[in-house]
Design a protein around this motif. Structure first.
Motif, PDB file in Angstrom:
ATOM      1  N   GLY A 239      44.284  15.154   2.583  1.00 59.75           N
ATOM      2  CA  GLY A 239      44.225  16.500   3.148  1.00 59.75           C
ATOM      3  C   GLY A 239      45.544  17.245   3.112  1.00 59.75           C
ATOM      4  N   ASP A 240      46.629  16.589   2.626  1.00 59.04           N
ATOM      5  CA  ASP A 240      47.893  17.338   2.566  1.00 59.04           C
ATOM      6  C   ASP A 240      47.844  18.335   1.391  1.00 59.04           C
ATOM      7  OD1 ASP A 240      48.454  15.960   0.225  1.00 59.04           O
ATOM      8  OD2 ASP A 240      50.098  14.765   1.047  1.00 59.04           O
ATOM      9  N   ALA A 241      48.929  19.095   1.261  1.00 60.16           N
ATOM     10  CA  ALA A 241      48.910  20.158   0.245  1.00 60.16           C
ATOM     11  C   ALA A 241      48.703  19.577  -1.149  1.00 60.16           C
ATOM     12  CB  ALA A 241      50.219  20.943   0.307  1.00 60.16           C
ATOM     13  N   GLY A 242      49.359  18.444  -1.445  1.00 60.08           N
ATOM     14  CA  GLY A 242      49.216  17.819  -2.761  1.00 60.08           C
ATOM     15  C   GLY A 242      47.792  17.365  -3.020  1.00 60.08           C
ATOM     16  N   HIS A 243      47.177  16.811  -1.985  1.00 60.64           N
ATOM     17  CA  HIS A 243      45.791  16.350  -2.126  1.00 60.64           C
ATOM     18  C   HIS A 243      44.877  17.532  -2.411  1.00 60.64           C
ATOM     19  CE1 HIS A 243      42.052  14.201  -0.430  1.00 60.64           C
ATOM     20  NE2 HIS A 243      42.402  13.557  -1.535  1.00 60.64           N
ATOM     21  N   ARG A 244      45.111  18.618  -1.703  1.00 59.25           N
ATOM     22  CA  ARG A 244      44.254  19.800  -1.908  1.00 59.25           C
ATOM     23  C   ARG A 244      44.495  20.427  -3.277  1.00 59.25           C
ATOM     24  NH1 ARG A 244      45.697  20.933   3.452  1.00 59.25           N
ATOM     25  NH2 ARG A 244      46.944  22.728   2.833  1.00 59.25           N
ATOM     26  N   GLU A 245      45.709  20.236  -3.806  1.00 59.23           N
ATOM     27  CA  GLU A 245      46.035  20.791  -5.126  1.00 59.23           C
ATOM     28  C   GLU A 245      45.547  19.898  -6.272  1.00 59.23           C
ATOM     29  OE1 GLU A 245      47.531  23.627  -6.155  1.00 59.23           O
ATOM     30  OE2 GLU A 245      47.540  24.373  -4.105  1.00 59.23           O
ATOM     31  N   GLY A 246      45.027  18.727  -5.941  1.00 55.70           N
ATOM     32  CA  GLY A 246      44.545  17.825  -6.993  1.00 55.70           C
ATOM     33  C   GLY A 246      45.638  16.999  -7.636  1.00 55.70           C
ATOM     34  N   TRP A 247      46.711  16.721  -6.873  1.00 54.97           N
ATOM     35  CA  TRP A 247      47.799  15.920  -7.432  1.00 54.97           C
ATOM     36  C   TRP A 247      47.419  14.441  -7.500  1.00 54.97           C
ATOM     37  CZ3 TRP A 247      52.807  18.236  -4.748  1.00 54.97           C
ATOM     38  CH2 TRP A 247      52.988  19.539  -5.223  1.00 54.97           C
ATOM     39  N   CYS A 248      48.296  13.671  -8.119  1.00 58.11           N
ATOM     40  CA  CYS A 248      48.046  12.246  -8.359  1.00 58.11           C
ATOM     41  C   CYS A 248      47.896  11.468  -7.043  1.00 58.11           C
ATOM     42  CB  CYS A 248      49.203  11.674  -9.184  1.00 58.11           C
ATOM     43  SG  CYS A 248      49.121   9.892  -9.367  1.00 58.11           S
ATOM     44  N   LEU A 249      46.968  10.493  -7.052  1.00 59.42           N
ATOM     45  CA  LEU A 249      46.648   9.735  -5.835  1.00 59.42           C
ATOM     46  C   LEU A 249      47.327   8.361  -5.794  1.00 59.42           C
ATOM     47  CD1 LEU A 249      42.820  10.620  -5.828  1.00 59.42           C
ATOM     48  CD2 LEU A 249      44.669  11.768  -4.586  1.00 59.42           C
ATOM     49  N   TYR A 250      48.304   8.167  -6.683  1.00 57.79           N
ATOM     50  CA  TYR A 250      48.974   6.855  -6.773  1.00 57.79           C
ATOM     51  C   TYR A 250      49.534   6.397  -5.423  1.00 57.79           C
ATOM     52  CZ  TYR A 250      52.552   3.440  -8.064  1.00 57.79           C
ATOM     53  OH  TYR A 250      53.328   2.319  -8.130  1.00 57.79           O
ATOM     54  N   LYS A 251      50.159   7.326  -4.717  1.00 58.47           N
ATOM     55  CA  LYS A 251      50.778   6.950  -3.434  1.00 58.47           C
ATOM     56  C   LYS A 251      49.759   6.778  -2.314  1.00 58.47           C
ATOM     57  CE  LYS A 251      55.416   8.588  -4.371  1.00 58.47           C
ATOM     58  NZ  LYS A 251      56.552   9.408  -3.917  1.00 58.47           N
ATOM     59  N   LEU A 252      48.515   7.147  -2.574  1.00 57.63           N
ATOM     60  CA  LEU A 252      47.443   6.855  -1.615  1.00 57.63           C
ATOM     61  C   LEU A 252      46.744   5.546  -1.992  1.00 57.63           C
ATOM     62  CD1 LEU A 252      45.875  10.409  -1.086  1.00 57.63           C
ATOM     63  CD2 LEU A 252      47.336   9.135   0.483  1.00 57.63           C
ATOM     64  N   GLY A 253      47.313   4.832  -2.967  1.00 54.34           N
ATOM     65  CA  GLY A 253      46.784   3.512  -3.313  1.00 54.34           C
ATOM     66  C   GLY A 253      45.871   3.491  -4.517  1.00 54.34           C
ATOM     67  N   CYS A 254      45.890   4.537  -5.334  1.00 55.18           N
ATOM     68  CA  CYS A 254      44.999   4.558  -6.501  1.00 55.18           C
ATOM     69  C   CYS A 254      45.290   3.380  -7.427  1.00 55.18           C
ATOM     70  CB  CYS A 254      45.157   5.868  -7.267  1.00 55.18           C
ATOM     71  SG  CYS A 254      44.082   5.934  -8.705  1.00 55.18           S
ATOM     72  N   LYS A 255      44.230   2.643  -7.786  1.00 57.15           N
ATOM     73  CA  LYS A 255      44.395   1.454  -8.634  1.00 57.15           C
ATOM     74  C   LYS A 255      44.113   1.754 -10.114  1.00 57.15           C
ATOM     75  CE  LYS A 255      45.138  -1.094  -4.922  1.00 57.15           C
ATOM     76  NZ  LYS A 255      45.002  -0.075  -3.853  1.00 57.15           N
ATOM     77  N   GLY A 256      44.039   3.044 -10.438  1.00 58.42           N
ATOM     78  CA  GLY A 256      43.819   3.417 -11.839  1.00 58.42           C
ATOM     79  C   GLY A 256      44.815   2.799 -12.807  1.00 58.42           C
ATOM     80  N   PRO A 257      46.096   2.641 -12.406  1.00 57.77           N
ATOM     81  CA  PRO A 257      47.059   2.072 -13.348  1.00 57.77           C
ATOM     82  C   PRO A 257      46.851   0.593 -13.658  1.00 57.77           C
ATOM     83  CG  PRO A 257      48.177   3.453 -11.720  1.00 57.77           C
ATOM     84  CD  PRO A 257      46.756   3.285 -11.255  1.00 57.77           C
TER      85      PRO A 257
END
Ligand code: FSX
Ligand code: SF4
Ligand code: F3S
Length: 383
Positions: free
Chosen positions: A257-275
């Protein structure tokens, strides 16, 4: 031989498809073109694929259910996608499926045995769900037989065994610690590798394309070391993610819900395991409802559901290993807007977190050019 005529100009060879598959001929041929590309054939083979789908004898499929939520079947059969459902149910003969068949009790068991006897050595066994091995397999019994007995009996005369979903592929959610039922994968029970289509749920197109590959070419597709078809699991999610440019530019959401999340930024720091997760979710999407219809597209980090050792194992908030890409060279200081500024310390910290060193960029270039024959996330992290 594949027809050289453009699709629209082909005569009546597909005249029956509208009735049979419940879709316009053009739509059927477009679906065949997509499948043809997925299995790695030239576009000129589309007509041959379409002809095979129309003419090939429908293989008998025995579908077993064990420890799972039936999400695999649900994703295959969801009502919003009649095209896919029609295609699958029309190109296979689903002779036994506990949640779909009308028969029950002894009648159902007889249908399974009759289909197995009539198609000995030719039927496809699909297994959904993990197999409990605790208390001699007695956590799951169907028709008086344990899941272990059933799977061994059905696999004995199968032409191919497909483990669908993460539960059947590697144990999935039921196998998470402390795993009180001893939930195990199909390969563990049979003591040999099988084709796996992991995902919780798996993408139905990957199942459809696997079956079509078998029908058209008479063999299963090329697999990686975890038994996954390379056409579907040959790339990291991170390689095809629409948020990748934000990752490379150091623009991260840090809170939901922060500004980056609302802007569609990368979710790596929220734990995204895509890498560290191999799957084609960002390229084929889910549900046919348009762009963004996959976990990251909807704003949730990938939890690595296709990946043994990652999905349901690593905490959702834990940072992913960066397997094939170098981290961004610049990161924002906490007080600065993201996307600007960096210190050597922040760069070094993130590099250490990713476990990467100089040369990763070159490796990325190599991996983007070649399909890596990855055998496990850990092995890839050492390459
Ligand atoms: Fe559920 Fe299937 Fe997950 Fe497992 O999909 S969606 S718990 S992978 O076996 O039904
Ligand atoms: Fe996409 Fe996740 Fe990679 Fe970010 S870390 S680019 S959200 S896959
Ligand atoms: Fe699963 Fe991640 Fe795809 S959570 S569905 S592998 S985006």
């Amino acid at each position: 031989m594949a027809s050289k005529l453009p699709l629209a100009a082909q005569g009546d060879e597909f005249a029956g498809v509208e009735k049979r598959f419940g879709m316009p001929r053009r739509e059927f041929l477009a679906a065949c073109a997509g499948i043809t590309a997925s299995i790695g054939l030239a576009a000129s083979a589309t007509s041959a694929v379409a002809q095979a789908l129309v003419a090939a004898p429908r293989p008998s499929v025995i579908w077993l259910h064990f420890q799972e939520c039936t999400g695999c079947s649900e994703s295959l059969l969801r009502a919003e996608h009649p095209t896919l459902e029609k295609l699958i149910l029309d190109i296979i003969s689903l002779d036994y499926h506990e949640t779909l068949m009308a028969a029950a009790g002894h009648q159902a068991e007889e249908a399974r045995k009759a289909a197995m006897a009539a198609n000995k050595g030719k039927y496809i066994l699909v297994v959904e769900g993990a197999i409990p091995t605790g208390i001699n397999g007695n956590f799951c019994k169907i028709g008086g037989k344990t899941a272990i007995e059933l799977i061994k009996e059905c696999a004995a005369d199968a032409a191919a065994v497909i483990a669908i979903g993460s539960c059947a592929s590697w144990g999935g959610m039921p196998s998470t610690s402390p795993n009180p039922t001893g939930a195990s994968s199909v390969a563990q029970i049979l003591g040999k590798p099988v084709l796996t289509i992991p995902g919780c749920p798996p993408n139905p197109y990957n199942f459809l394309t696997t079956v079509v590959h078998y029908l058209v070419l008479g063999k299963l597709p090329d697999l990686d070391a975890k038994g996954r078809p390379k056409f579907a699991y040959g790339r990291l999610i991170h390689e095809n993610c629409e948020r990748r440019a934000h990752f490379d530019a150091g623009r991260f959401a840090t809170e939901f819900g922060d500004a980056g999340h609302r802007e569609g930024w990368c979710l790596y720091k929220l734990g995204c395991k895509g890498p560290e997760t191999w799957a084609n979710c960002p390229t084929i999407l889910f549900g046919d409802v348009g762009g963004g219809s996959w976990p990251v597209g909807c704003g949730h980090p990938c939890i690595g559901c296709t990946e043994e050792g990652v999905g349901f194992t690593k905490p959702i908030h834990a940072l992913a290993k960066l397997l094939t890409v170098s981290p961004p060279t610049q990161f924002a200081r906490p007080a600065e807007a993201q996307g600007k500024g960096s210190t050597l310390a922040t760069v070094a910290t993130v590099a250490a977190v990713g476990g990467l060193a100089i040369g990763a960029g070159a490796r990325m270039a190599k991996n983007l050019g070649n399909l890596p024959d990855h055998s496990s996330a850990d092995e890839d992290s050492k390459r």
